[in-house]
Motif scaffolding. Sequence first.
Motif, mmCIF file in Angstrom:
data_model
loop_
_atom_site.group_PDB
_atom_site.id
_atom_site.type_symbol
_atom_site.label_atom_id
_atom_site.label_comp_id
_atom_site.label_asym_id
_atom_site.label_seq_id
_atom_site.Cartn_x
_atom_site.Cartn_y
_atom_site.Cartn_z
ATOM 1 N N MET A 1 93.206 -93.200 40.088
ATOM 2 C CA MET A 1 94.925 -93.522 39.817
ATOM 3 C C MET A 1 95.234 -92.028 39.476
ATOM 4 O O MET A 1 95.529 -91.443 39.338
ATOM 5 N N ALA A 2 96.650 -92.248 40.927
ATOM 6 C CA ALA A 2 97.434 -90.656 41.721
ATOM 7 C C ALA A 2 98.247 -90.847 39.933
ATOM 8 O O ALA A 2 98.804 -91.313 39.046
ATOM 9 N N ASP A 3 98.313 -89.356 39.468
ATOM 10 C CA ASP A 3 99.197 -88.756 38.507
ATOM 11 C C ASP A 3 100.156 -89.455 38.799
ATOM 12 O O ASP A 3 101.619 -89.405 37.974
ATOM 13 N N SER A 4 100.992 -89.280 40.000
ATOM 14 C CA SER A 4 102.485 -89.226 40.255
ATOM 15 C C SER A 4 102.710 -90.484 40.756
ATOM 16 O O SER A 4 103.816 -90.713 40.629
ATOM 17 N N GLU A 5 102.130 -91.086 40.205
ATOM 18 C CA GLU A 5 102.461 -92.739 40.122
ATOM 19 C C GLU A 5 103.361 -92.825 38.531
ATOM 20 O O GLU A 5 102.730 -92.777 37.585
ATOM 21 N N PRO A 6 103.919 -94.264 39.042
ATOM 22 C CA PRO A 6 104.921 -94.128 37.920
ATOM 23 C C PRO A 6 104.735 -95.394 37.276
ATOM 24 O O PRO A 6 104.100 -96.080 37.499
ATOM 25 N N GLY A 7 105.294 -95.776 36.343
ATOM 26 C CA GLY A 7 104.277 -96.585 34.924
ATOM 27 C C GLY A 7 102.866 -96.278 34.810
ATOM 28 O O GLY A 7 102.707 -98.080 34.696
ATOM 29 N N ILE A 8 102.321 -95.290 34.979
ATOM 30 C CA ILE A 8 100.971 -95.671 34.558
ATOM 31 C C ILE A 8 100.506 -96.079 33.388
ATOM 32 O O ILE A 8 99.163 -96.903 33.156
ATOM 33 N N PRO A 78 92.295 -87.663 38.873
ATOM 34 C CA PRO A 78 93.419 -88.553 41.002
ATOM 35 C C PRO A 78 92.115 -88.826 41.204
ATOM 36 O O PRO A 78 91.451 -89.246 42.134
ATOM 37 N N GLY A 79 92.851 -90.011 42.134
ATOM 38 C CA GLY A 79 92.483 -90.676 43.838
ATOM 39 C C GLY A 79 92.380 -92.274 43.012
ATOM 40 O O GLY A 79 92.311 -92.720 41.617
ATOM 41 N N PRO A 80 92.042 -93.354 43.948
ATOM 42 C CA PRO A 80 91.645 -94.499 43.521
ATOM 43 C C PRO A 80 90.262 -94.637 42.664
ATOM 44 O O PRO A 80 89.617 -93.173 43.014
ATOM 45 N N ASP A 81 90.591 -95.288 41.685
ATOM 46 C CA ASP A 81 88.736 -95.084 41.347
ATOM 47 C C ASP A 81 89.032 -96.960 39.948
ATOM 48 O O ASP A 81 89.692 -97.631 40.454
ATOM 49 N N TYR A 82 88.847 -96.729 38.823
ATOM 50 C CA TYR A 82 88.244 -97.756 37.869
ATOM 51 C C TYR A 82 89.910 -99.077 38.378
ATOM 52 O O TYR A 82 89.774 -99.664 37.781
ATOM 53 N N PHE A 83 91.254 -98.071 37.991
ATOM 54 C CA PHE A 83 92.211 -98.131 37.539
ATOM 55 C C PHE A 83 92.446 -99.499 38.506
ATOM 56 O O PHE A 83 93.456 -100.138 38.300
ATOM 57 N N GLU A 84 92.704 -98.148 39.798
ATOM 58 C CA GLU A 84 93.288 -99.312 41.176
ATOM 59 C C GLU A 84 92.577 -100.571 41.105
ATOM 60 O O GLU A 84 92.990 -101.609 41.224
ATOM 61 N N THR A 124 81.206 -94.764 38.064
ATOM 62 C CA THR A 124 81.472 -93.408 37.241
ATOM 63 C C THR A 124 82.751 -93.571 37.025
ATOM 64 O O THR A 124 82.975 -93.112 35.909
ATOM 65 N N SER A 125 83.878 -94.326 37.499
ATOM 66 C CA SER A 125 85.363 -93.639 36.620
ATOM 67 C C SER A 125 85.036 -95.174 35.465
ATOM 68 O O SER A 125 85.711 -93.605 33.936
#
Length: 231
Positions: A1-8, A78-84, A124-125
Amino acid sequence: MADSEPGIGKKILSFFINESDEPVRQETVTNSTPGPSKPAAAPTVTAPTTVPNVAGTANVDRKFVEHFVGLLEKANLPGPDYFEYKQALQSMEGLGLGEEKQFQAAWASFKVMGGIKDTTILRTSADQYLAILDKDRASFLKDVEKAIKDRVGALQDEHKKLEDSNAAFTQQIADLQKKIDENKNRLGQISGEVTEQSAKITANKDSFEITYASFVEQIQSDLSKINQYLK
């Protein structure tokens, strides 16, 4: 999940707990005494201490929920992972799809969004997040063990000291009771001895007086006759 994305943090929170229930509202007590009217205070909102998890299998402690969410938010890769993927899976709810179809549809959406070709990144994530949670749990249990040793151990030490002290007092009481019983027995013996010794002394005194009177009487008799016969 991207760090800059709001409301993580809020998104991560929605993956694990169900916050559809309204928070508990506490009405402000108003003063019934007549007087100038004042604007009514807004009711305070109190968050419940426990909340249901998404699976509906348990009510979990909110403070630990917030702790884990903060932990995962800081560890966010960083980037798309399990959370996305989890976010995509969550968006499939309410579409009337079965569980398998939901997972497959979410995977198709995730591949398009992230340009991912296989599920390795998901595994992996997710494993990395599990490792972070496991490490935190190990640290927490270590703190619990230390707290038990420091707090409970101190109480157990105090408990043992009090038990030992009570045992010593009990023995002292038993020793004192034994001494009291011995003294009572001796007091009874003394009473008998007083009577016995008093009788012996009295008898000895009487014997003395009789003998004394006999000697005095004899001497006085002789002295009287000497005065009478020897002039």
